[in-house]
Design a protein around this motif. Structure first.
Motif, mmCIF file in Angstrom:
data_model
loop_
_atom_site.group_PDB
_atom_site.id
_atom_site.type_symbol
_atom_site.label_atom_id
_atom_site.label_comp_id
_atom_site.label_asym_id
_atom_site.label_seq_id
_atom_site.Cartn_x
_atom_site.Cartn_y
_atom_site.Cartn_z
ATOM 1 N N ILE A 47 -13.282 -20.215 3.581
ATOM 2 C CA ILE A 47 -11.823 -20.189 3.389
ATOM 3 C C ILE A 47 -11.477 -19.027 2.481
ATOM 4 C CG2 ILE A 47 -9.840 -21.502 2.541
ATOM 5 C CD1 ILE A 47 -11.544 -24.019 2.912
ATOM 6 N N TYR A 48 -10.573 -18.188 2.871
ATOM 7 C CA TYR A 48 -10.200 -17.101 1.974
ATOM 8 C C TYR A 48 -8.709 -16.754 2.028
ATOM 9 C CZ TYR A 48 -11.884 -14.640 6.202
ATOM 10 O OH TYR A 48 -12.149 -14.257 7.474
ATOM 11 N N PRO A 49 -7.947 -17.391 1.147
ATOM 12 C CA PRO A 49 -6.537 -17.035 1.066
ATOM 13 C C PRO A 49 -6.371 -15.737 0.276
ATOM 14 C CG PRO A 49 -7.045 -18.766 -0.503
ATOM 15 C CD PRO A 49 -8.313 -18.462 0.232
ATOM 16 N N SER A 50 -5.339 -15.002 0.546
ATOM 17 C CA SER A 50 -5.081 -13.802 -0.236
ATOM 18 C C SER A 50 -3.587 -13.551 -0.305
ATOM 19 C CB SER A 50 -5.776 -12.589 0.386
ATOM 20 O OG SER A 50 -5.140 -12.258 1.590
ATOM 21 N N ILE A 51 -3.172 -12.891 -1.359
ATOM 22 C CA ILE A 51 -1.761 -12.547 -1.473
ATOM 23 C C ILE A 51 -1.680 -11.081 -1.867
ATOM 24 C CG2 ILE A 51 -1.624 -13.447 -3.859
ATOM 25 C CD1 ILE A 51 1.266 -14.389 -2.980
ATOM 26 N N ALA A 52 -0.849 -10.329 -1.200
ATOM 27 C CA ALA A 52 -0.780 -8.903 -1.470
ATOM 28 C C ALA A 52 0.675 -8.475 -1.543
ATOM 29 C CB ALA A 52 -1.480 -8.134 -0.357
ATOM 30 N N TRP A 53 0.941 -7.595 -2.468
ATOM 31 C CA TRP A 53 2.309 -7.091 -2.626
ATOM 32 C C TRP A 53 2.235 -5.578 -2.680
ATOM 33 C CZ3 TRP A 53 5.003 -6.601 -7.916
ATOM 34 C CH2 TRP A 53 6.312 -6.122 -7.738
ATOM 35 N N THR A 54 2.963 -4.897 -1.819
ATOM 36 C CA THR A 54 2.973 -3.441 -1.857
ATOM 37 C C THR A 54 4.409 -2.933 -1.952
ATOM 38 O OG1 THR A 54 3.016 -3.259 0.538
ATOM 39 C CG2 THR A 54 0.866 -3.133 -0.502
ATOM 40 N N VAL A 55 4.575 -1.855 -2.652
ATOM 41 C CA VAL A 55 5.874 -1.213 -2.780
ATOM 42 C C VAL A 55 5.717 0.217 -2.305
ATOM 43 C CG1 VAL A 55 7.759 -0.607 -4.314
ATOM 44 C CG2 VAL A 55 6.277 -2.532 -4.872
ATOM 45 N N GLN A 56 6.534 0.587 -1.336
ATOM 46 C CA GLN A 56 6.452 1.938 -0.823
ATOM 47 C C GLN A 56 7.716 2.670 -1.241
ATOM 48 O OE1 GLN A 56 5.406 1.953 3.286
ATOM 49 N NE2 GLN A 56 6.064 4.035 3.540
ATOM 50 N N ASN A 57 7.569 3.765 -1.919
ATOM 51 C CA ASN A 57 8.722 4.544 -2.330
ATOM 52 C C ASN A 57 8.698 5.866 -1.569
ATOM 53 O OD1 ASN A 57 10.499 6.294 -3.635
ATOM 54 N ND2 ASN A 57 10.333 5.133 -5.538
ATOM 55 N N SER A 58 9.594 5.986 -0.596
ATOM 56 C CA SER A 58 9.497 7.162 0.263
ATOM 57 C C SER A 58 10.025 8.414 -0.413
ATOM 58 C CB SER A 58 10.195 6.931 1.595
ATOM 59 O OG SER A 58 10.963 5.803 1.554
ATOM 60 N N ALA A 59 10.905 8.261 -1.401
ATOM 61 C CA ALA A 59 11.396 9.454 -2.090
ATOM 62 C C ALA A 59 10.259 10.112 -2.861
ATOM 63 C CB ALA A 59 12.531 9.073 -3.030
ATOM 64 N N LYS A 60 9.463 9.259 -3.528
ATOM 65 C CA LYS A 60 8.334 9.800 -4.276
ATOM 66 C C LYS A 60 7.087 9.878 -3.423
ATOM 67 C CE LYS A 60 9.711 8.120 -8.847
ATOM 68 N NZ LYS A 60 9.434 7.021 -9.778
ATOM 69 N N ARG A 61 7.148 9.378 -2.215
ATOM 70 C CA ARG A 61 6.020 9.343 -1.285
ATOM 71 C C ARG A 61 4.826 8.596 -1.871
ATOM 72 N NH1 ARG A 61 7.821 14.279 -1.736
ATOM 73 N NH2 ARG A 61 5.983 14.859 -2.934
ATOM 74 N N THR A 62 5.118 7.499 -2.563
ATOM 75 C CA THR A 62 4.023 6.749 -3.162
ATOM 76 C C THR A 62 3.976 5.333 -2.599
ATOM 77 O OG1 THR A 62 5.444 6.024 -4.950
ATOM 78 C CG2 THR A 62 4.091 7.965 -5.371
ATOM 79 N N THR A 63 2.815 4.765 -2.633
ATOM 80 C CA THR A 63 2.647 3.363 -2.282
ATOM 81 C C THR A 63 1.809 2.730 -3.379
ATOM 82 O OG1 THR A 63 2.529 4.053 0.020
ATOM 83 C CG2 THR A 63 1.919 1.794 -0.447
ATOM 84 N N ARG A 64 2.291 1.622 -3.911
ATOM 85 C CA ARG A 64 1.542 0.899 -4.939
ATOM 86 C C ARG A 64 1.312 -0.509 -4.446
ATOM 87 N NH1 ARG A 64 3.186 3.725 -9.988
ATOM 88 N NH2 ARG A 64 4.659 5.160 -9.036
ATOM 89 N N GLY A 65 0.204 -1.076 -4.819
ATOM 90 C CA GLY A 65 -0.039 -2.427 -4.355
ATOM 91 C C GLY A 65 -0.927 -3.202 -5.287
ATOM 92 N N ILE A 66 -0.778 -4.519 -5.203
ATOM 93 C CA ILE A 66 -1.675 -5.393 -5.947
ATOM 94 C C ILE A 66 -2.024 -6.556 -5.025
ATOM 95 C CG2 ILE A 66 0.281 -6.585 -7.052
ATOM 96 C CD1 ILE A 66 -1.626 -7.009 -9.474
ATOM 97 N N ALA A 67 -3.260 -6.977 -5.053
ATOM 98 C CA ALA A 67 -3.664 -8.071 -4.177
ATOM 99 C C ALA A 67 -4.603 -8.993 -4.928
ATOM 100 C CB ALA A 67 -4.343 -7.523 -2.935
ATOM 101 N N LEU A 68 -4.448 -10.274 -4.694
ATOM 102 C CA LEU A 68 -5.332 -11.276 -5.280
ATOM 103 C C LEU A 68 -5.999 -12.030 -4.144
ATOM 104 C CD1 LEU A 68 -2.808 -12.733 -7.867
ATOM 105 C CD2 LEU A 68 -4.718 -11.208 -8.367
ATOM 106 N N SER A 69 -7.260 -12.358 -4.337
ATOM 107 C CA SER A 69 -7.913 -13.076 -3.253
ATOM 108 C C SER A 69 -8.866 -14.119 -3.803
ATOM 109 C CB SER A 69 -8.674 -12.094 -2.366
ATOM 110 O OG SER A 69 -9.664 -11.443 -3.114
#
Lengths: 317, 401
Positions: B118-140
């Motif tokens: 069994i492997y639940p996971s939660i991930a949150w990503t934020v994409q900022n197209s003006a700065k062309r960046t993607t940040r993310g955090i995930a727990l599993s």
């Protein structure tokens, strides 16, 4: 004489929509002849598929619903076959028997202030079921199992016509052009200057339908389905003119769905079902398919894209 | 912050809908597509004899273009430029295995026979197209019969203005707990087997892993793409496999013993070259070094070639050489005075080569005139390890409609 190529354009109302055909050619007369042939092809398809004329093949099928199978042209048979495949793919969100909706029960228009109750909603879509469209490949017949069932090609016909017009043009040696069927467009080749075609995507919020973003595409088709043209506000929530063929309720949640695909028929046919299925299920579907991309704007102005789209900031002027 | 709340709110309302409206099932659900549906575009017109005329737009060349990603360019005035994604996944696997049953020949109902993962996971990503960046955090979280694992991952990516270069940084930590399962004959009195229903106690040992990854991708031109990756990793805790047996020179037997930490550093370079519309060259080189004394080089080359629109071949070759960890010795070669010992041939000195090819046939009218038989792919691979292991693999993939 060597004239540099230019874009030759014509706008004409066909299949109840504004078609715009653009052809890149250095010879205006030849370009005009080609456009004539493309328009003749679209008109031919219109006569074949329209539900506004009793002798179209579509209405012959509809007239015999629940009575007997009707033999049709190979072309129509194949189009229905492809439509049914798309229905399976989209869990019924795409369904050419959408025309079976009983509008006497609840006719959606922009002045509505309340939703139908669930019983009415279900009765509304009772006859919509692509599984009751029975095909016989040997006899080339189509049979609508239930009396009162109707099919229509509103969700796929425009794209099919655009793609056929493109075929006619390419057969006549047109190397670059665009067939735009009221926003469902198919492109091939390049602009006269050799660069890829640039397609804008309308901002669903702006009143002037300005593009909020653009894409460079060639040999690709784009179709957009949106609730920004026709929608009703009920309890502060936006409802699209589209009825979910499975629940009977008007669709809500998304402002616009744009599909990119190698041909206009697929792009046209997938835009509405993604709108119906919503961001989560719709994107999951598109992300699994090869050679298809999708751009969604939801009611909160959130922008969602399939994984094969990279969002780029504007180039500095 | 507004959009995050909306995402969470949406998720909650989904759950609420699940409780509140007991009669109505959701009309549409995520489902896994069949291979044929995944490839719908390339097969779209093939079943109805309407091919080449209409497919004009979907020839091979357009499809290879499409396979690379499309750029959506936002206008400067746009408000729709930050994208939050919150995903929650719950995965459950069930598998059966035969080989791990060899740990304990006496326990018939050994837990490893079939197992639920069994492997639940939660991930949150934020994409900022003006700065062309993607940040993310995930727990599993992940669990299997012999271990439990908690993980956290952070990621950051930034693309260049022309989107031709992308830098991506990732850092992750996994906190695992392993059951110490010993071979049956080496268990102290009263030590459990680890099987279900065995109430004798068993040891648990931690293993923590910390990984970082830096990758830099660069589109050199329309045909050439390069990707450089550096992925240092550090592991701590129980790194040996306690059910691996060791036999000393004097015939005594014990279990594998390895140091309590390991620092690894792989560096890889990947190169994709699109040679016209017919040929793609995929090359890959990796250098690996760790503080247990292992060094390795791997070279991989794969070249899919489209011979005609119906036939393609993809020859591949992989060469790899690694030196042994300094604690390795073969069966019966270890001295009982050694501090650490292993006889696991996966970390011994060897050279391996893997060579083969795939051939794929997909005629438009179906194979042998059978329209339901869309395509067939045959892959053959020959694997040789200098330790004497030879393997051949033959895979037949066929697609029916």
């Amino acid at each position: 004489m060597n004239v540099s190529p230019g874009i030759h354009q014509r706008v004409q109302r066909l299949m109840g929509n504004r078609f715009e055909i653009s052809v890149v050619s250095s010879d205006a007369n030849r370009a005009n002849d080609c456009i004539d042939a493309a328009i003749a092809e679209i008109s031919r398809i219109e006569r074949l598929l329209t539900t506004y004329s009793d002798d179209s093949q579509t209405n012959q099928i509809n007239a015999q619903a629940g009575i007997r199978p009707v033999q049709v042209d190979q072309e129509v048979f194949a189009l229905i076959e492809r439509s049914l495949r798309l229905s399976t793919l989209t869990q019924g969100a795409f369904d050419i028997s959408y025309g079976s909706m009983d509008k006497r029960l609840w006719n959606f228009d922009t002045t509505l202030t309340a939703l139908p109750d669930s019983k009415t909603a279900r009765r509304l879509v009772r006859l919509i079921n692509y599984r009751n469209i029975l095909l016989d490949a040997n006899q080339r017949t189509v049979f609508l199992k239930e009396k009162g069932m109707r099919i229509g090609f509103g969700g796929i016909g425009k794209g099919y016509a655009a793609e056929q017009a493109k075929r006619v043009l390419r057969e006549r040696g047109v190397e670059s052009g665009i067939v735009n069927a009221a926003g469902d467009l198919t492109t091939w080749g390049t602009q006269p200057n050799g660069q890829a075609w640039t397609i804008g995507i309308a901002d669903p919020n702006g009143t002037t339908r300005q593009a909020f973003s653009y894409l460079e595409i060639s040999d690709m088709a784009v179709a957009t389905s949106g609730n920004y043209e026709k929608y009703a506000l009920i309890n502060g929530k936006r409802y699209a003119h589209t009825i979910d063929p499975k629940t009977g309720y008007p669709v809500s949640g998304l402002k616009s769905v744009t599909i990119l695909a190698p041909n206009a028929e697929l792009a046209d046919a997938l835009a509405t079902p993604v709108m119906v299925m919503g961001t989560r299920v719709g994107l999951d579907l598109i992300n699994q398919m090869r050679h298809i991309a999708c751009i969604i704007i939801d009611d909160n102005d959130g922008l969602y894209t399939s994984t094969n789209i990279r969002i780029a900031a504007p180039a500095k002027a | 912050m507004k959009k995050i709340c909306i995402s969470v709110g949406l998720l909650l309302s989904l759950w609420r809908a699940g409780y509140g409206q007991t009669v109505d099932l959701p009309a549409y659900e995520k489902r896994r597509l069949s291979l044929q549906e995944v490839n719908l575009v390339s097969g779209y017109y093939q079943q109805d004899g309407n091919n080449s005329a209409v497919t004009g737009g979907i020839g091979s060349e357009q499809l290879t273009d499409f396979a690379q990603s499309i750029d959506l360019v936002l206008k400067a005035t746009d408000r729709l430029n930050r994208q939050h994604t919150l995903t929650f996944d719950m995965n459950i696997d069930h598998y059966t295995s035969a080989s791990s049953d060899k740990i304990d020949p006496l326990t018939v109902s050994s837990a490893s026979r079939s197992d639920t993962h069994i492997y639940p996971s939660i991930a949150w990503t934020v994409q900022n197209s003006a700065k062309r960046t993607t940040r993310g955090i995930a727990l599993s979280y992940s669990t299997e019969y012999d271990y439990k694992s908690y993980g956290i991952n952070l990621s950051f990516a930034k693309a260049s203005a022309d989107n031709n270069r992308e830098l991506s940084l990732k850092a992750g930590a996994f906190f695992d707990t392993w059951k110490v399962i010993l071979p049956a004959e080496l268990r102290p009195e009263g030590y459990g087997s680890g099987a279900h229903g065995d109430r004798d106690p068993i040891d648990y040992k931690p293993r923590n892993s910390y990984n970082a990854s830096l990758s830099l991708s660069q589109v050199i031109n329309k045909r050439l793409q390069v990707l450089l990756t550096v992925e240092p990793a550090f592991q701590q805790g129980l790194l040996s496999t306690p059910f691996h047996r060791i036999y000393f020179q004097d015939g005594a037997e014990t279990v594998e013993r390895l140091p309590g930490s390991r620092l690894k550093l792989p560096i890889g370079l990947r190169l994709h070259y699109f040679m016209g519309d017919k040929v793609i060259v995929r090359a890959f080189y990796r250098y690996y070094i760790d503080d247990w004394g292992m060094q390795a080089h791997t070279i991989n080359l794969e070249t899919p070639i489209k011979l005609t629109s119906f036939v393609s071949v993809s020859p591949f070759y992989r060469f790899s050489h690694q030196s042994a960890v300094r604690y390795f010795a073969a069966y019966g070669q270890h001295k009982s005075t050694d501090t650490y010992y292993t006889s696991d041939y996966d970390i011994s000195d060897f050279t391996s080569q893997f060579i083969g090819t795939g051939i794929r046939l997909a005629p438009p009218g179906g194979l042998l005139g059978i329209s339901h038989w869309q395509s067939v792919e045959l892959r053959y691979g020959h694997y040789v390890r200098s330790t004497g292991m030879v393997a051949n693999s033959l895979t037949l993939l066929t697609k029916l409609k």
